[in-house]
Scaffold this active site. Sequence first.
Site, PDB file in Angstrom:
ATOM      1  N   GLU A  46      -1.143   4.132 -19.429  1.00  0.00           N
ATOM      2  CA  GLU A  46      -0.841   4.712 -20.737  1.00  0.00           C
ATOM      3  C   GLU A  46      -1.858   5.786 -21.110  1.00  0.00           C
ATOM      4  O   GLU A  46      -1.496   6.837 -21.645  1.00  0.00           O
ATOM      5  CB  GLU A  46      -0.841   3.616 -21.814  1.00  0.00           C
ATOM      6  N   CYS A  69      -2.095  -3.508 -22.756  1.00  0.00           N
ATOM      7  CA  CYS A  69      -3.176  -4.449 -23.041  1.00  0.00           C
ATOM      8  C   CYS A  69      -3.705  -4.236 -24.454  1.00  0.00           C
ATOM      9  O   CYS A  69      -3.650  -3.124 -24.996  1.00  0.00           O
ATOM     10  CB  CYS A  69      -4.300  -4.307 -22.017  1.00  0.00           C
ATOM     11  N   ALA A 148       4.223 -11.736  15.378  1.00  0.00           N
ATOM     12  CA  ALA A 148       5.015 -11.016  16.370  1.00  0.00           C
ATOM     13  C   ALA A 148       5.563 -12.046  17.334  1.00  0.00           C
ATOM     14  O   ALA A 148       4.851 -12.968  17.738  1.00  0.00           O
ATOM     15  CB  ALA A 148       4.150  -9.996  17.106  1.00  0.00           C
ATOM     16  N   GLY A 291      -2.642 -19.155  13.666  1.00  0.00           N
ATOM     17  CA  GLY A 291      -1.527 -19.433  14.542  1.00  0.00           C
ATOM     18  C   GLY A 291      -0.457 -20.309  13.916  1.00  0.00           C
ATOM     19  O   GLY A 291      -0.387 -20.492  12.699  1.00  0.00           O
TER      20      GLY A 291
END
Length: 358
Positions: A46, A69, A148, A291
């Site tokens: 703003e 705010c 992956a 993992g």
Amino acid sequence: MARALELAARGQGHVEPNPMVGCVMVRDGGVIGEGWHRKFGGPHAEVEALQVASTRAKGATAYVTLEPCCHHGKTPPCTQALISAGISRVVCAERDPFAEVNGKGIAALQTAGIETEVGLMEAEARRLNAPYLKLVTTGRPWIIAKWAMTLDGKIATATGDSRWISGEASRAIVHTLRGRMDGIMVGHGTAKMDDPLLTARPAGPRVATRIVVDSHAALSINSQLVRTAREAPVLVAIGAAARQENIDRLIAAECAAVGCRSASAEPSVSIPALLDELGRRRMTNVLVEGGSKLLGALFDAGAIDEVHVFIAPKLIGGAGAPSPIDGVGLEKIMSALSVKDIHLRHIGDDIYVNGRIS
């Protein structure tokens, strides 16, 4: 508001743990000022837009992606700036659940005689700031799971070899992701097997804390992570089974060793306790790179919010080759978690899929 959301997104990776916010000011049917929150501690959206609009802001409408705010934080209240500039109407996409705002900003504007409206493109705004909203409302970070895998769903061979399943272009995307994270997490097995560095190359806007979930504090002091702890932070989440000599060795190497014990005093790291600790450290986005045991523990805890998956056109087979998510899992297909907001594209030879857990 769509333009304000577009501007807000530019702050990703720069403003956390603050929200991404954009602002567009309109008067007499034309845009007179735009702004976005560019960096943590810097001017809010703003204020930036008001600086552009200058004296033309009097009587204008401000479209803001989040409730302005109304408290003194790193910067003065945006509500007062809007009031002082003579803004006549403020349209917000959503309220800010942060305790020091949460409706008080709207109330301050209304008390000053400014017309307000809340809810325009709210779903889009909530999607943009989902990590911030989670941190504010639950005290825990947004968890992004990345892996992956081959076309037959394996993340490594039965011997543990995983370099490289995905292509170079896919790995470049991962480095971009790392560059906007507050934390990058792996399990002890992955840290031992792959000896990763877990840094963004090239560097991004943030330097992530490298997090190792290691019940026994057994991370080798000769690992890349420990040897580079003075360059990028390393946090080792330990359980009740960790030996003090191991903890002392890590601390001497300038790693942080944080106890994340469960109420039942089990030797393993408590996932809820770990997430609470990361939230206390004001981490907004945490990338989990494996993992399968760690991903399984997070899955079983219902802690995964977003997934980034790279599927390579390769087959390796093997009953002992790990799949991405271990753990207890679910008993029925009808209980499976749905992935929404899916984006799918080809990256080199790989297929890249990312989405959010419904």
